[in-house]
Write an enzyme that holds these catalytic residues in place. Structure first.
Site, PDB file in Angstrom:
ATOM      1  N   GLU A   1      12.755  -9.776   1.194  1.00  0.00           N
ATOM      2  CA  GLU A   1      11.999  -8.618   1.705  1.00  0.00           C
ATOM      3  C   GLU A   1      12.834  -7.357   1.438  1.00  0.00           C
ATOM      4  O   GLU A   1      14.033  -7.334   1.722  1.00  0.00           O
ATOM      5  CB  GLU A   1      11.783  -8.817   3.211  1.00  0.00           C
ATOM      6  CG  GLU A   1      11.075  -7.680   3.894  1.00  0.00           C
ATOM      7  CD  GLU A   1      10.959  -7.925   5.410  1.00  0.00           C
ATOM      8  OE1 GLU A   1      11.252  -9.040   5.892  1.00  0.00           O
ATOM      9  OE2 GLU A   1      10.585  -6.955   6.110  1.00  0.00           O
TER      10      GLU A   1
ATOM     11  N   HIS B   1      12.909  -2.974   1.746  1.00  0.00           N
ATOM     12  CA  HIS B   1      12.341  -1.690   2.163  1.00  0.00           C
ATOM     13  C   HIS B   1      13.212  -0.564   1.648  1.00  0.00           C
ATOM     14  O   HIS B   1      14.447  -0.636   1.755  1.00  0.00           O
ATOM     15  CB  HIS B   1      12.230  -1.610   3.686  1.00  0.00           C
ATOM     16  CG  HIS B   1      11.320  -2.659   4.224  1.00  0.00           C
ATOM     17  ND1 HIS B   1       9.961  -2.590   4.060  1.00  0.00           N
ATOM     18  CD2 HIS B   1      11.579  -3.826   4.843  1.00  0.00           C
ATOM     19  CE1 HIS B   1       9.411  -3.665   4.584  1.00  0.00           C
ATOM     20  NE2 HIS B   1      10.368  -4.443   5.058  1.00  0.00           N
TER      21      HIS B   1
ATOM     22  N   ARG C   1      13.804   4.493  12.022  1.00  0.00           N
ATOM     23  CA  ARG C   1      12.496   5.156  12.066  1.00  0.00           C
ATOM     24  C   ARG C   1      11.738   4.757  13.343  1.00  0.00           C
ATOM     25  O   ARG C   1      12.325   4.238  14.278  1.00  0.00           O
ATOM     26  CB  ARG C   1      11.728   4.817  10.787  1.00  0.00           C
ATOM     27  CG  ARG C   1      12.500   5.267   9.538  1.00  0.00           C
ATOM     28  CD  ARG C   1      11.719   5.040   8.281  1.00  0.00           C
ATOM     29  NE  ARG C   1      10.496   5.846   8.259  1.00  0.00           N
ATOM     30  CZ  ARG C   1       9.496   5.626   7.400  1.00  0.00           C
ATOM     31  NH1 ARG C   1       9.560   4.637   6.514  1.00  0.00           N
ATOM     32  NH2 ARG C   1       8.431   6.396   7.436  1.00  0.00           N
TER      33      ARG C   1
ATOM     34  N   ASN D   1       8.020  -5.939  -1.114  1.00  0.00           N
ATOM     35  CA  ASN D   1       7.933  -4.782  -0.219  1.00  0.00           C
ATOM     36  C   ASN D   1       6.462  -4.654   0.152  1.00  0.00           C
ATOM     37  O   ASN D   1       5.668  -4.075  -0.607  1.00  0.00           O
ATOM     38  CB  ASN D   1       8.444  -3.496  -0.880  1.00  0.00           C
ATOM     39  CG  ASN D   1       8.440  -2.324   0.103  1.00  0.00           C
ATOM     40  OD1 ASN D   1       7.899  -2.431   1.200  1.00  0.00           O
ATOM     41  ND2 ASN D   1       9.028  -1.209  -0.299  1.00  0.00           N
TER      42      ASN D   1
ATOM     43  N   ARG E   1       5.328  12.291  -2.855  1.00  0.00           N
ATOM     44  CA  ARG E   1       5.284  12.811  -1.487  1.00  0.00           C
ATOM     45  C   ARG E   1       6.409  12.201  -0.668  1.00  0.00           C
ATOM     46  O   ARG E   1       6.935  11.160  -1.032  1.00  0.00           O
ATOM     47  CB  ARG E   1       3.946  12.459  -0.821  1.00  0.00           C
ATOM     48  CG  ARG E   1       2.816  13.115  -1.554  1.00  0.00           C
ATOM     49  CD  ARG E   1       1.531  13.108  -0.765  1.00  0.00           C
ATOM     50  NE  ARG E   1       0.473  13.282  -1.747  1.00  0.00           N
ATOM     51  CZ  ARG E   1      -0.592  12.515  -1.855  1.00  0.00           C
ATOM     52  NH1 ARG E   1      -0.785  11.538  -1.027  1.00  0.00           N
ATOM     53  NH2 ARG E   1      -1.483  12.743  -2.783  1.00  0.00           N
TER      54      ARG E   1
ATOM     55  N   ALA F   1       3.382  -1.041   4.746  1.00  0.00           N
ATOM     56  CA  ALA F   1       2.930  -1.065   6.145  1.00  0.00           C
ATOM     57  C   ALA F   1       2.440  -2.451   6.584  1.00  0.00           C
ATOM     58  O   ALA F   1       2.480  -2.773   7.784  1.00  0.00           O
ATOM     59  CB  ALA F   1       1.842  -0.020   6.355  1.00  0.00           C
TER      60      ALA F   1
ATOM     61  N   TYR G   1      11.526   8.698   1.261  1.00  0.00           N
ATOM     62  CA  TYR G   1      11.507   7.631   0.255  1.00  0.00           C
ATOM     63  C   TYR G   1      12.236   7.987  -1.038  1.00  0.00           C
ATOM     64  O   TYR G   1      12.257   7.200  -1.977  1.00  0.00           O
ATOM     65  CB  TYR G   1      10.054   7.236  -0.066  1.00  0.00           C
ATOM     66  CG  TYR G   1       9.333   6.690   1.142  1.00  0.00           C
ATOM     67  CD1 TYR G   1       9.767   5.514   1.737  1.00  0.00           C
ATOM     68  CD2 TYR G   1       8.245   7.351   1.697  1.00  0.00           C
ATOM     69  CE1 TYR G   1       9.122   5.002   2.855  1.00  0.00           C
ATOM     70  CE2 TYR G   1       7.589   6.853   2.815  1.00  0.00           C
ATOM     71  CZ  TYR G   1       8.039   5.680   3.387  1.00  0.00           C
ATOM     72  OH  TYR G   1       7.405   5.168   4.485  1.00  0.00           O
TER      73      TYR G   1
ATOM     74  N   PRO H   1       0.786  -1.231   0.000  1.00  0.00           N
ATOM     75  CA  PRO H   1       0.000   0.000   0.000  1.00  0.00           C
ATOM     76  C   PRO H   1       0.819   1.284   0.000  1.00  0.00           C
ATOM     77  O   PRO H   1       1.830   1.392   0.693  1.00  0.00           O
ATOM     78  CB  PRO H   1      -0.830  -0.107   1.280  1.00  0.00           C
ATOM     79  CG  PRO H   1      -0.155  -1.136   2.106  1.00  0.00           C
ATOM     80  CD  PRO H   1       0.519  -2.078   1.160  1.00  0.00           C
ATOM     81  N   ASN H   2       0.338   2.220  -0.795  1.00  0.00           N
ATOM     82  CA  ASN H   2       0.862   3.593  -0.902  1.00  0.00           C
ATOM     83  C   ASN H   2       2.174   3.707  -1.661  1.00  0.00           C
ATOM     84  O   ASN H   2       2.638   4.816  -1.902  1.00  0.00           O
ATOM     85  CB  ASN H   2       0.991   4.248   0.490  1.00  0.00           C
ATOM     86  CG  ASN H   2      -0.343   4.350   1.188  1.00  0.00           C
ATOM     87  OD1 ASN H   2      -1.311   4.840   0.594  1.00  0.00           O
ATOM     88  ND2 ASN H   2      -0.438   3.867   2.405  1.00  0.00           N
TER      89      ASN H   2
HETATM   90  O1  CA2 Z   1      10.675   1.744   3.432  1.00  0.00           O
HETATM   91  C1  CA2 Z   1       9.807   1.037   2.894  1.00  0.00           C
HETATM   92  O2  CA2 Z   1       9.938   0.569   1.759  1.00  0.00           O
HETATM   93  C2  CA2 Z   1       8.492   0.789   3.621  1.00  0.00           C
HETATM   94  O3  CA2 Z   1       8.068  -0.526   3.315  1.00  0.00           O
HETATM   95  C3  CA2 Z   1       7.506   1.806   3.077  1.00  0.00           C
HETATM   96  C4  CA2 Z   1       6.159   1.759   3.779  1.00  0.00           C
HETATM   97  C5  CA2 Z   1       6.337   1.833   5.298  1.00  0.00           C
HETATM   98  O4  CA2 Z   1       5.068   1.674   5.942  1.00  0.00           O
HETATM   99  C6  CA2 Z   1       7.283   0.766   5.807  1.00  0.00           C
HETATM  100  O5  CA2 Z   1       7.444   0.939   7.204  1.00  0.00           O
HETATM  101  C7  CA2 Z   1       8.632   0.888   5.127  1.00  0.00           C
HETATM  102  C8  CA2 Z   1       5.288   2.950   3.354  1.00  0.00           C
HETATM  103  C9  CA2 Z   1       5.081   3.075   1.890  1.00  0.00           C
HETATM  104  C10 CA2 Z   1       4.359   4.366   1.641  1.00  0.00           C
HETATM  105  O6  CA2 Z   1       5.017   5.050   0.604  1.00  0.00           O
HETATM  106  C11 CA2 Z   1       4.773   6.377   0.470  1.00  0.00           C
HETATM  107  C12 CA2 Z   1       5.419   6.973  -0.578  1.00  0.00           C
HETATM  108  C13 CA2 Z   1       5.249   8.314  -0.776  1.00  0.00           C
HETATM  109  C14 CA2 Z   1       4.427   9.051   0.056  1.00  0.00           C
HETATM  110  C15 CA2 Z   1       3.777   8.427   1.091  1.00  0.00           C
HETATM  111  C16 CA2 Z   1       3.943   7.089   1.289  1.00  0.00           C
END
Ligand code: CA2
Length: 186
Positions: A137, A139, A146, A113, A57, A116, A62, A49-50
């Site tokens: 896996e 990230h 974090r 990946n 953003r 969340a 990221y 997700p996301n």
């Molecule tokens: O660091 C990663 O790849 C994560 O899997 C990214 C997830 C986060 O919940 C994990 O803890 C670590 C979040 C992905 C959301 O991506 C966004 C990208 C741009 C703006 C907002 C969110």
């Protein structure tokens, strides 16, 4: 003539081009079958997700690379290594579980990946354990720098390896690791 006592499958045999994996369709169910011949290994690259928002953003967390740009880099490196990358993203936990289950018989390894869901989903971890394929896996961010809730992953226990904190490079490194883990076909 079918052998007496053995029911012929009321289905059709389909292949997705050339030899390799195909599937028998019987009623509403699909059964993967190996049709023989040589073929490239397939690596499923799943994004949770996301991650579709990447590059738009939170660039401080990221980076500025979009998911499409990461996909292009993954496919290019996979091509150089003679591997097929099947790259997907979904915001739904159920989609990720379905794709992991379907990978049995259609893919050779999974780069995951789960975003969340990494920190919350016992169901995805169960699917990874059940499918029995090597899973790496990944990230983008260094989750250990974090919030505390990101330090625990349900997936790491069932993953072959884990790559964190290297942005899109982590996906490319995962493809390289997967290519060396998987036996050469053909
Ligand atoms: O660091 C990663 O790849 C994560 O899997 C990214 C997830 C986060 O919940 C994990 O803890 C670590 C979040 C992905 C959301 O991506 C966004 C990208 C741009 C703006 C907002 C969110």
């Amino acid at each position: 003539m079918p052998t007496p006592g053995r029911r012929a499958l009321p289905g059709s045999l389909r292949s997705s081009g050339g030899l390799g994996y195909g599937h028998i369709i019987a009623g509403k169910r699909r059964f993967p079958v190996h049709l023989g011949g040589s073929m490239a290994s397939t690596v499923l690259v799943l994004n949770g997700p996301n991650l579709n928002l990447l590059g738009m953003r939170e660039p401080d967390v990221y980076g500025t690379e979009t998911l499409d740009e990461i996909q292009a880099r993954v496919e290019a490196r996979a091509g150089e290594l003679g591997v097929t990358a099947d790259f997907r993203q979904s915001n739904a936990e159920g989609d990720l579980i379905e794709w992991i289950q379907e990978a049995q018989g259609t893919a050779d390894g999974i780069i995951l990946n789960a975003a969340a869901f990494t920190h919350s989903s016992v169901a995805i971890a169960d699917a990874v354990e059940a499918v029995g394929l090597p899973v790496i896996e990944v990230h983008l961010s260094n989750v250990f720098r974090r919030e505390r809730f990101r330090h625990h992953s349900h997936l790491s226990r069932v993953a072959r390896g884990v790559i964190v904190g290297l942005g899109g490079d982590g996906y490319v490194l995962a493809v390289e690791a997967m290519a060396s883990i998987l036996p050469r076909k053909g």
